[in-house]
Design an enzyme around this catalytic site. Sequence first.
Site, PDB file in Angstrom:
ATOM      1  N   GLY A  85       3.251  -0.661   9.036  1.00 33.40           N
ATOM      2  CA  GLY A  85       4.423  -0.327   8.370  1.00 33.40           C
ATOM      3  C   GLY A  85       4.232  -0.365   7.010  1.00 33.40           C
ATOM      4  O   GLY A  85       4.119  -1.537   6.237  1.00 33.40           O
ATOM      5  N   THR A  94       7.302  -5.125  12.762  1.00 30.19           N
ATOM      6  CA  THR A  94       8.263  -6.094  14.082  1.00 30.19           C
ATOM      7  C   THR A  94       9.315  -6.889  13.511  1.00 30.19           C
ATOM      8  O   THR A  94      10.094  -7.321  14.571  1.00 30.19           O
ATOM      9  CB  THR A  94       7.042  -6.958  14.567  1.00 30.19           C
ATOM     10  N   LYS A 127       0.836  -1.214   0.083  1.00 30.90           N
ATOM     11  CA  LYS A 127       0.085  -0.105   0.005  1.00 30.90           C
ATOM     12  C   LYS A 127       0.863   1.315  -0.025  1.00 30.90           C
ATOM     13  O   LYS A 127       0.668   2.273  -0.596  1.00 30.90           O
ATOM     14  CB  LYS A 127      -0.868  -0.086   1.169  1.00 30.90           C
TER      15      LYS A 127
HETATM   16  P1  GDP Z   1       2.230  -2.163   2.983  1.00 30.99           P
HETATM   17  O1  GDP Z   1       2.046  -2.485   4.545  1.00 30.99           O
HETATM   18  O2  GDP Z   1       0.981  -2.431   2.279  1.00 30.99           O
HETATM   19  O3  GDP Z   1       2.625  -0.582   2.736  1.00 30.99           O
HETATM   20  O4  GDP Z   1       3.338  -3.084   2.510  1.00 30.99           O
HETATM   21  P2  GDP Z   1       4.898  -3.270   3.181  1.00 30.99           P
HETATM   22  O5  GDP Z   1       5.550  -2.087   3.080  1.00 30.99           O
HETATM   23  O6  GDP Z   1       4.519  -3.512   4.624  1.00 30.99           O
HETATM   24  O7  GDP Z   1       5.386  -4.395   2.417  1.00 30.99           O
HETATM   25  C1  GDP Z   1       5.574  -4.552   1.074  1.00 30.99           C
HETATM   26  C2  GDP Z   1       6.987  -4.568   0.783  1.00 30.99           C
HETATM   27  O8  GDP Z   1       7.099  -4.971  -0.702  1.00 30.99           O
HETATM   28  C3  GDP Z   1       7.773  -3.360   0.899  1.00 30.99           C
HETATM   29  O9  GDP Z   1       9.112  -3.871   1.397  1.00 30.99           O
HETATM   30  C4  GDP Z   1       7.933  -2.735  -0.424  1.00 30.99           C
HETATM   31  O10 GDP Z   1       9.247  -2.006  -0.567  1.00 30.99           O
HETATM   32  C5  GDP Z   1       7.874  -4.026  -1.351  1.00 30.99           C
HETATM   33  N1  GDP Z   1       7.426  -3.749  -2.695  1.00 30.99           N
HETATM   34  C6  GDP Z   1       6.350  -3.157  -3.068  1.00 30.99           C
HETATM   35  N2  GDP Z   1       5.942  -3.288  -4.342  1.00 30.99           N
HETATM   36  C7  GDP Z   1       6.802  -4.091  -4.895  1.00 30.99           C
HETATM   37  C8  GDP Z   1       6.962  -4.956  -6.049  1.00 30.99           C
HETATM   38  O11 GDP Z   1       6.100  -4.769  -7.063  1.00 30.99           O
HETATM   39  N3  GDP Z   1       8.002  -5.900  -6.036  1.00 30.99           N
HETATM   40  C9  GDP Z   1       8.937  -6.085  -4.944  1.00 30.99           C
HETATM   41  N4  GDP Z   1       9.850  -7.100  -5.119  1.00 30.99           N
HETATM   42  N5  GDP Z   1       8.638  -5.428  -3.780  1.00 30.99           N
HETATM   43  C10 GDP Z   1       7.586  -4.479  -3.585  1.00 30.99           C
HETATM   44  P1  IMO Z   2       0.138  -2.914   7.381  1.00 34.31           P
HETATM   45  O1  IMO Z   2      -0.565  -1.542   7.417  1.00 34.31           O
HETATM   46  C1  IMO Z   2       0.401  -7.156   8.282  1.00 34.31           C
HETATM   47  C2  IMO Z   2      -1.550  -8.113  12.158  1.00 34.31           C
HETATM   48  C3  IMO Z   2      -0.688  -8.712  13.262  1.00 34.31           C
HETATM   49  C4  IMO Z   2      -1.601  -9.543  13.937  1.00 34.31           C
HETATM   50  C5  IMO Z   2      -2.846  -8.831  13.836  1.00 34.31           C
HETATM   51  C6  IMO Z   2      -3.332  -7.990  15.233  1.00 34.31           C
HETATM   52  O2  IMO Z   2       1.799  -2.740   7.282  1.00 34.31           O
HETATM   53  O3  IMO Z   2      -0.111  -3.725   6.051  1.00 34.31           O
HETATM   54  P2  IMO Z   2      -2.655  -5.805  16.127  1.00 34.31           P
HETATM   55  O4  IMO Z   2      -1.151  -5.344  16.568  1.00 34.31           O
HETATM   56  O5  IMO Z   2      -3.026  -4.988  15.142  1.00 34.31           O
HETATM   57  O6  IMO Z   2      -3.633  -5.737  17.013  1.00 34.31           O
HETATM   58  O7  IMO Z   2      -2.456  -7.278  15.741  1.00 34.31           O
HETATM   59  O8  IMO Z   2      -2.707  -7.944  12.756  1.00 34.31           O
HETATM   60  N1  IMO Z   2      -1.194  -6.969  11.634  1.00 34.31           N
HETATM   61  C7  IMO Z   2      -0.551  -6.663  10.345  1.00 34.31           C
HETATM   62  N2  IMO Z   2      -0.287  -7.559   9.524  1.00 34.31           N
HETATM   63  N3  IMO Z   2       0.451  -5.720   8.163  1.00 34.31           N
HETATM   64  C8  IMO Z   2       0.045  -4.926   8.948  1.00 34.31           C
HETATM   65  O9  IMO Z   2      -0.208  -3.514   8.683  1.00 34.31           O
HETATM   66  C9  IMO Z   2      -0.568  -5.273  10.167  1.00 34.31           C
HETATM   67  N4  IMO Z   2      -0.926  -4.562  11.443  1.00 34.31           N
HETATM   68  C10 IMO Z   2      -1.457  -5.604  12.184  1.00 34.31           C
HETATM   69  O10 IMO Z   2       0.517  -9.243  12.722  1.00 34.31           O
HETATM   70  O11 IMO Z   2      -1.833 -10.882  13.281  1.00 34.31           O
HETATM   71 MG    MG Z   3       3.066  -3.317   6.014  1.00 35.35          MG
END
Ligand code: GDP
Ligand code: IMO
Ligand code: MG
Length: 439
Positions: free
Chosen positions: A40, A300, A16
């Site tokens: 995150g 985490t 996202k």
């Molecule tokens: P969010 O919580 O939905 O914002 O996603 P996170 O940031 O926690 O996890 C997504 C991870 O995938 C991050 O490390 C991004 O940098 C990475 N990412 C996003 N889009 C792509 C993609 O198209 N390819 C690859 N290899 N990594 C990506």
């Molecule tokens: P983003 O926005 C993935 C998960 C936790 C746990 C459950 C409840 O980066 O996609 P909490 O601390 O929210 O009460 O935990 O939800 N969880 C996530 N898993 N991405 C997240 O956020 C999360 N935020 C919470 O691992 O299973």
């Molecule tokens: Mg995330």
Amino acid sequence: MANIIVLGTQWGDEGKGKIVDLLTPGFDIVARYQGGHNAGHTVYVDGRKIVLHLIPSGILRPKTLCVIGNGVVIDPRAFLEEVEALRAVASVGPDRIAVSAKAHLILPYHGVLERADEDRLGEKKIGTTCRGIGPAYEDKAARRGIRAGDLLDLDVLKGKIADNLAVKNPSMRACGLEPIGAEEIFARYAAFAEALRPYIRDTSRLLADRMRLGASVLFEGAQGALLDLDHGTYPFVTSSSATAGGACTGLGVGPTAIDAVLGVTKAYTTRVGSGPFPTELGDETGKTIARRGDEFGATTGRPRRCGWFDAVAVSYACRINGISRLALTKPDVLDGLPEVKVCTGYRYKGGLLRDFPSEPWILEKARPEYRTMPGWPSPVRGISELGDLPPAFRDYVRLLEDLVEARAGIISTGVEREETVFVEDVLAGLVDRPAVRKP
Ligand code: GDP
Ligand code: IMO
Ligand code: MG
């Protein structure tokens, strides 16, 4: 100009952050509506990795106003630390960030009691981020929560802290924990109040005023549809409304102000924490995906569980959120696999389920029914032109689109902003909303 919601269609971490940052230049405001620093959201800017937790992912573009709505729970220390950390890469301050006076605060006892609760649950634990998110929402529902607006009057704040500790300290003692002193918490939160005060606003009014003048808003979801408190895999969920309806209640904006919903979807599935996950892979392929996708929690650092794309789950997410367009992320992680699988249904007690079941014990026992496709011989990593995507990969995308009844408007092929294919003018496509419909 359109106002859209961008949210995750799986169990979070769909990418996202990258997609919101990418689309931000088309909007005046980016607004978070739920969750807290359990999120995150990773954004890469010119090779530099930035992880956002509480502050909307629009902050890395100049000028965009970032709003933290009433549906978010705020740990003041986490907020202030994130603001400080961002100073090196973005302009931050009350001119760029507005915090709702109605947003509830996370207090030190929330995290402590949550950890005790998770320990007590043992094998049955939720596997939360232990950031105090759930307990803060519990206090909100119990109508004793302390809100950002309470920081504006220190006498009110002091009284509320005392009232809450009268409830919390007996719970702390029952868990064998040291009670917390009211004076100590008050001193800490009075200092936070000083620093936070300039950010605190009536953000519902702010959004209404700006929208009336023509401003466009991107509503940024945290977590994912399958972690939604009502619609997710309860009880293995987070404690807020991560689905589209949460944008209205979490910001004080009416549904008629919102034009469309973009679903961010990983080309496979991941999950952090406990709970059912039908397509989870415990084999070498799962490990390969985890390694190549760098699947470790951005908050985490926990390893994320990995598995094949689950079309039953994403189709459900599209339905409950009104999604017609997807941003498909991380297909490059599947580059080089000889074959890829997509779950099209669940075998359960001799029958075939096509709808995502709401009971976790059914999901635990559900066995995925797969459609197997050949992998694509040349990599998609880094591709930015639609015509450069290999035909076998396009077949995979078409299968996903048909199964979930939504079209991929964006295909992300890497972490950087440039590593993206715009299949169409996604904002125009979203507003027209001609979704793929089965006959
Ligand atoms: P969010 O919580 O939905 O914002 O996603 P996170 O940031 O926690 O996890 C997504 C991870 O995938 C991050 O490390 C991004 O940098 C990475 N990412 C996003 N889009 C792509 C993609 O198209 N390819 C690859 N290899 N990594 C990506
Ligand atoms: P983003 O926005 C993935 C998960 C936790 C746990 C459950 C409840 O980066 O996609 P909490 O601390 O929210 O009460 O935990 O939800 N969880 C996530 N898993 N991405 C997240 O956020 C999360 N935020 C919470 O691992 O299973
Ligand atoms: Mg995330």
